[in-house]
Design a protein around this motif. Structure first.
Motif, PDB file in Angstrom:
ATOM      1  N   SER A  28     -17.975  21.797  19.883  1.00 47.07           N
ATOM      2  CA  SER A  28     -16.846  21.072  20.462  1.00 47.07           C
ATOM      3  C   SER A  28     -17.226  19.603  20.584  1.00 47.07           C
ATOM      4  CB  SER A  28     -16.461  21.632  21.834  1.00 47.07           C
ATOM      5  OG  SER A  28     -15.990  22.965  21.726  1.00 47.07           O
ATOM      6  N   VAL A  29     -16.276  18.737  20.260  1.00 45.90           N
ATOM      7  CA  VAL A  29     -16.512  17.295  20.328  1.00 45.90           C
ATOM      8  C   VAL A  29     -15.311  16.644  20.998  1.00 45.90           C
ATOM      9  CG1 VAL A  29     -16.954  15.171  19.058  1.00 45.90           C
ATOM     10  CG2 VAL A  29     -17.848  17.344  18.182  1.00 45.90           C
ATOM     11  N   SER A  30     -15.561  15.836  22.004  1.00 51.14           N
ATOM     12  CA  SER A  30     -14.496  15.075  22.658  1.00 51.14           C
ATOM     13  C   SER A  30     -14.906  13.611  22.740  1.00 51.14           C
ATOM     14  CB  SER A  30     -14.206  15.630  24.054  1.00 51.14           C
ATOM     15  OG  SER A  30     -15.365  15.562  24.872  1.00 51.14           O
ATOM     16  N   PHE A  31     -13.899  12.736  22.738  1.00 44.57           N
ATOM     17  CA  PHE A  31     -14.121  11.296  22.841  1.00 44.57           C
ATOM     18  C   PHE A  31     -13.407  10.794  24.086  1.00 44.57           C
ATOM     19  CE2 PHE A  31     -14.392  12.330  18.354  1.00 44.57           C
ATOM     20  CZ  PHE A  31     -15.536  11.647  17.947  1.00 44.57           C
ATOM     21  N   ARG A  32     -14.109  10.048  24.879  1.00 42.23           N
ATOM     22  CA  ARG A  32     -13.522   9.549  26.124  1.00 42.23           C
ATOM     23  C   ARG A  32     -13.300   8.037  26.025  1.00 42.23           C
ATOM     24  NH1 ARG A  32     -18.902  10.259  26.726  1.00 42.23           N
ATOM     25  NH2 ARG A  32     -20.128   8.520  27.552  1.00 42.23           N
ATOM     26  N   THR A  37      -8.947  11.288  27.133  1.00 43.60           N
ATOM     27  CA  THR A  37     -10.015  12.012  26.454  1.00 43.60           C
ATOM     28  C   THR A  37      -9.392  12.808  25.308  1.00 43.60           C
ATOM     29  OG1 THR A  37     -11.361  12.212  28.456  1.00 43.60           O
ATOM     30  CG2 THR A  37     -11.813  13.756  26.656  1.00 43.60           C
ATOM     31  N   VAL A  38      -9.940  12.637  24.117  1.00 38.58           N
ATOM     32  CA  VAL A  38      -9.428  13.318  22.923  1.00 38.58           C
ATOM     33  C   VAL A  38     -10.387  14.447  22.570  1.00 38.58           C
ATOM     34  CG1 VAL A  38      -8.875  13.092  20.475  1.00 38.58           C
ATOM     35  CG2 VAL A  38      -8.277  11.251  22.066  1.00 38.58           C
ATOM     36  N   HIS A  39      -9.874  15.668  22.500  1.00 40.32           N
ATOM     37  CA  HIS A  39     -10.678  16.840  22.155  1.00 40.32           C
ATOM     38  C   HIS A  39     -10.540  17.073  20.637  1.00 40.32           C
ATOM     39  CE1 HIS A  39     -11.267  17.821  26.413  1.00 40.32           C
ATOM     40  NE2 HIS A  39     -10.024  17.394  26.558  1.00 40.32           N
ATOM     41  N   ALA A  40     -11.407  16.418  19.870  1.00 37.52           N
ATOM     42  CA  ALA A  40     -11.260  16.385  18.416  1.00 37.52           C
ATOM     43  C   ALA A  40     -11.669  17.675  17.729  1.00 37.52           C
ATOM     44  CB  ALA A  40     -12.068  15.219  17.846  1.00 37.52           C
ATOM     45  N   VAL A  41     -12.667  18.372  18.279  1.00 35.53           N
ATOM     46  CA  VAL A  41     -13.147  19.640  17.719  1.00 35.53           C
ATOM     47  C   VAL A  41     -13.292  20.619  18.864  1.00 35.53           C
ATOM     48  CG1 VAL A  41     -15.002  20.794  16.439  1.00 35.53           C
ATOM     49  CG2 VAL A  41     -14.356  18.449  15.845  1.00 35.53           C
ATOM     50  N   MET A 244      -8.988  24.163   8.977  1.00 35.41           N
ATOM     51  CA  MET A 244      -8.953  23.648  10.340  1.00 35.41           C
ATOM     52  C   MET A 244      -7.566  23.106  10.668  1.00 35.41           C
ATOM     53  SD  MET A 244     -12.662  21.786  10.898  1.00 35.41           S
ATOM     54  CE  MET A 244     -12.281  21.498  12.637  1.00 35.41           C
ATOM     55  N   TYR A 245      -7.186  23.270  11.928  1.00 34.82           N
ATOM     56  CA  TYR A 245      -5.913  22.738  12.404  1.00 34.82           C
ATOM     57  C   TYR A 245      -6.078  22.298  13.849  1.00 34.82           C
ATOM     58  CZ  TYR A 245      -1.059  22.291  13.816  1.00 34.82           C
ATOM     59  OH  TYR A 245       0.127  21.789  14.299  1.00 34.82           O
ATOM     60  N   ALA A 246      -5.734  21.039  14.131  1.00 38.74           N
ATOM     61  CA  ALA A 246      -5.779  20.501  15.495  1.00 38.74           C
ATOM     62  C   ALA A 246      -7.125  20.746  16.174  1.00 38.74           C
ATOM     63  CB  ALA A 246      -4.651  21.084  16.340  1.00 38.74           C
ATOM     64  N   GLY A 247      -8.210  20.559  15.418  1.00 37.52           N
ATOM     65  CA  GLY A 247      -9.549  20.674  15.982  1.00 37.52           C
ATOM     66  C   GLY A 247     -10.132  22.063  16.002  1.00 37.52           C
ATOM     67  N   ARG A 248      -9.373  23.072  15.559  1.00 38.05           N
ATOM     68  CA  ARG A 248      -9.847  24.452  15.597  1.00 38.05           C
ATOM     69  C   ARG A 248      -9.939  25.042  14.192  1.00 38.05           C
ATOM     70  NH1 ARG A 248      -6.197  27.088  20.528  1.00 38.05           N
ATOM     71  NH2 ARG A 248      -7.006  25.748  22.200  1.00 38.05           N
ATOM     72  N   ALA A 249     -10.837  26.005  14.047  1.00 39.93           N
ATOM     73  CA  ALA A 249     -10.876  26.796  12.812  1.00 39.93           C
ATOM     74  C   ALA A 249      -9.802  27.864  12.917  1.00 39.93           C
ATOM     75  CB  ALA A 249     -12.248  27.438  12.643  1.00 39.93           C
ATOM     76  N   VAL A 250      -8.884  27.901  11.925  1.00 44.37           N
ATOM     77  CA  VAL A 250      -7.802  28.885  11.989  1.00 44.37           C
ATOM     78  C   VAL A 250      -7.927  29.965  10.915  1.00 44.37           C
ATOM     79  CG1 VAL A 250      -6.183  27.301  13.084  1.00 44.37           C
ATOM     80  CG2 VAL A 250      -6.258  27.443  10.585  1.00 44.37           C
ATOM     81  N   GLU A 251      -8.696  29.695   9.848  1.00 44.98           N
ATOM     82  CA  GLU A 251      -8.902  30.724   8.830  1.00 44.98           C
ATOM     83  C   GLU A 251     -10.168  30.422   8.043  1.00 44.98           C
ATOM     84  OE1 GLU A 251      -6.377  33.401   5.597  1.00 44.98           O
ATOM     85  OE2 GLU A 251      -5.451  31.651   6.524  1.00 44.98           O
ATOM     86  N   LEU A 291       5.125  18.271  13.967  1.00 43.17           N
ATOM     87  CA  LEU A 291       4.007  17.341  13.883  1.00 43.17           C
ATOM     88  C   LEU A 291       2.743  17.968  14.452  1.00 43.17           C
ATOM     89  CD1 LEU A 291       5.839  14.136  15.200  1.00 43.17           C
ATOM     90  CD2 LEU A 291       5.354  14.712  12.804  1.00 43.17           C
ATOM     91  N   VAL A 292       1.598  17.437  14.014  1.00 46.27           N
ATOM     92  CA  VAL A 292       0.318  17.877  14.578  1.00 46.27           C
ATOM     93  C   VAL A 292       0.300  17.519  16.061  1.00 46.27           C
ATOM     94  CG1 VAL A 292      -2.180  17.593  14.476  1.00 46.27           C
ATOM     95  CG2 VAL A 292      -0.840  17.564  12.371  1.00 46.27           C
ATOM     96  N   PRO A 293      -0.117  18.423  16.937  1.00 45.93           N
ATOM     97  CA  PRO A 293      -0.072  18.143  18.379  1.00 45.93           C
ATOM     98  C   PRO A 293      -1.093  17.103  18.804  1.00 45.93           C
ATOM     99  CG  PRO A 293      -1.221  20.201  17.972  1.00 45.93           C
ATOM    100  CD  PRO A 293      -0.647  19.765  16.647  1.00 45.93           C
ATOM    101  N   SER A 294      -0.841  16.516  19.939  1.00 47.25           N
ATOM    102  CA  SER A 294      -1.807  15.603  20.538  1.00 47.25           C
ATOM    103  C   SER A 294      -3.068  16.368  20.899  1.00 47.25           C
ATOM    104  CB  SER A 294      -1.210  14.960  21.789  1.00 47.25           C
ATOM    105  OG  SER A 294      -2.202  14.278  22.534  1.00 47.25           O
ATOM    106  N   LEU A 295      -4.205  15.707  20.766  1.00 47.34           N
ATOM    107  CA  LEU A 295      -5.486  16.339  21.067  1.00 47.34           C
ATOM    108  C   LEU A 295      -6.021  15.927  22.441  1.00 47.34           C
ATOM    109  CD1 LEU A 295      -7.250  16.111  17.576  1.00 47.34           C
ATOM    110  CD2 LEU A 295      -5.987  18.032  18.567  1.00 47.34           C
ATOM    111  N   ASP A 296      -5.129  15.462  23.306  1.00 52.08           N
ATOM    112  CA  ASP A 296      -5.560  15.108  24.657  1.00 52.08           C
ATOM    113  C   ASP A 296      -6.042  16.326  25.432  1.00 52.08           C
ATOM    114  OD1 ASP A 296      -4.827  12.612  23.966  1.00 52.08           O
ATOM    115  OD2 ASP A 296      -3.253  12.361  25.456  1.00 52.08           O
ATOM    116  N   GLU A 297      -5.559  17.493  25.037  1.00 50.25           N
ATOM    117  CA  GLU A 297      -6.045  18.730  25.649  1.00 50.25           C
ATOM    118  C   GLU A 297      -5.980  19.844  24.621  1.00 50.25           C
ATOM    119  OE1 GLU A 297      -1.980  20.471  27.673  1.00 50.25           O
ATOM    120  OE2 GLU A 297      -3.354  19.298  28.915  1.00 50.25           O
ATOM    121  N   GLN A 298      -6.790  20.874  24.829  1.00 51.91           N
ATOM    122  CA  GLN A 298      -6.776  22.059  23.970  1.00 51.91           C
ATOM    123  C   GLN A 298      -6.271  23.226  24.816  1.00 51.91           C
ATOM    124  OE1 GLN A 298      -7.029  22.502  20.893  1.00 51.91           O
ATOM    125  NE2 GLN A 298      -8.245  20.872  19.977  1.00 51.91           N
ATOM    126  N   PRO A 299      -5.037  23.634  24.605  1.00 49.32           N
ATOM    127  CA  PRO A 299      -4.449  24.673  25.461  1.00 49.32           C
ATOM    128  C   PRO A 299      -5.025  26.046  25.178  1.00 49.32           C
ATOM    129  CG  PRO A 299      -2.968  24.151  23.658  1.00 49.32           C
ATOM    130  CD  PRO A 299      -4.108  23.171  23.567  1.00 49.32           C
TER     131      PRO A 299
END
Length: 366
Positions: A28-32, A37-41, A244-251, A291-299
């Motif tokens: 997991s990688v986030s940028f502050r 804070t952006v949760h990029a991975v 990958m999609y929105a910072g996550r591995a999906v397949e 659109l691709v969601p904001s990465l401010d949080e990972q729900p």
């Protein structure tokens, strides 16, 4: 099938699983910043076997390049990295700059997306390649220059003895990219990360660059992480694909299986938007709505749900596990997807048999 593919397939089928040269777990990688804070991975995991080509695909901003930069230890101080990154059993996550400098270029190397901004414009090509050799191999200046000539020849640059004394601005874009490859493979690293290595290059030059990468894999046994948007390149080059999609591995699946039977709706959407030969002008290419969601949080939910036609309350309430969906055949290299409602597996095409019309027509002499 190439020799390296055979080695990879054999390694993947071993009872205890392949010995991964690169193993990433729950990265997991986030940028502050001052305001957000952006949760990029978000909790990405994968293994890379010796001699394997793993393609990482997805829309811009999905976390592909951030994942690779984290593996190299090249993220800025504003980044917070958690999880595990093991290279040949050595933990790189949390390693000091001094420790990372010992492995970068020697055991793991990277081909950056823009060679003109990655190469030093005031140093000759030979000096830039030689710097890696002198640092990690202890070669003298003359020995390093001779080895640089050999490497330029290895990556297909004509007149290498002339080019070794030239500067980046004297080379074409395709030749600069080949120089980047020569720098990256100078010390025969076990892992090579190629971040969009064919971006902005014409089709002929792209083919040459990909041929160089395949040759390096076959001749040196290099394992490659190929980051790209080009699904045609993926189909021709990769052994396995991580979507990958929105910072996550999906397949994740072997390349031919993923193209034949994608299980995640996002992957199916990407593949349906690929232009097929002969289809020009016949129909509008399908689009993935939204659109691709904001990465401010990972729900704690499926991040693709707002764009998915099959989404329901479960998709909006819980995050799906990254696992083999129901109906997926067991394979030595598993097909994984993070989806509550995976795309159904297409029924196998029937083959001609004694009860099929084709055989009946043949018996009737038609």
């Amino acid at each position: 099938m190439s020799a390296a593919s055979v080695v990879t397939e054999r390694a993947m089928s071993e009872p205890d699983g392949p010995r991964a040269v690169l193993s990433v777990r729950d990265l997991s990688v986030s940028f502050r910043s001052d305001t957000r804070t952006v949760h990029a991975v978000d909790a990405v995991s994968f293994d890379l076997a010796p001699g394997e080509v793993l393609a990482v695909v997805g829309e811009s901003g999905c976390g592909k390049s951030v994942t690779s930069m984290a593996a190299m230890g090249l993220l800025p101080p504003s980044a917070t990295v958690t999880g595990s990154i093991r290279l040949d059993g050595r933990e790189l996550a949390g390693a000091s700059d001094k420790e990372l400098q010992k492995v970068r270029g020697k055991d793991i190397a990277m081909i950056f997306q823009e060679p003109m901004t990655s190469l030093n414009p005031v140093l000759t090509i030979g000096r830039q390649i030689g710097e890696v050799l002198r640092r990690h191999r202890g070669l003298g200046r003359r020995e390093a220059r001779e080895r640089a000539v050999e490497l330029l020849e290895l990556v297909g640059i004509p007149a290498p003895r002339q080019r070794v004394d030239e500067y980046p601005h004297q080379l074409s874009g395709g030749m600069r990219q080949r120089v980047m490859i020569a720098v990256a493979v100078a010390c025969d690293p076990g892992v090579l990360i190629a971040d969009e290595p064919t971006t902005a290059l014409d089709v002929t030059v792209q083919a040459g660059i990909l041929e160089v990468l395949q040759s390096l894999r076959e001749r040196l046994g290099t394992a490659i992480v190929l980051i790209t948007h080009d699904l045609g390149v993926v189909a021709d080059t990769a052994d396995r694909v991580l979507v990958m999609y929105a910072g996550r591995a999906v397949e994740q699946a072997p390349v031919h299986e993923l193209f034949a039977a994608p299980r995640h709706p996002y992957t199916a959407g990407l593949l349906s938007a690929v232009l097929r030969p002969g289809a020009e002008g016949k129909r509008r290419l399908p689009e993935i709505p939204g659109l691709v969601p904001s990465l401010d949080e990972q729900p704690d939910a499926c991040t693709f749900a707002p764009r998915c036609a099959n989404a329901d309350e479960r998709c909006l309430a819980a995050r799906p596990d990254f696992e083999a969906p129901a109906g997926t055949r067991h394979r030595d290299v598993p097909h994984l997807a993070a989806c509550w409602h995976p795309v159904p597996v297409p029924a196998p095409r029937p083959t001609a048999g004694p009860d099929l019309p084709a055989d009946k027509n043949k018996e009737d002499g038609q």
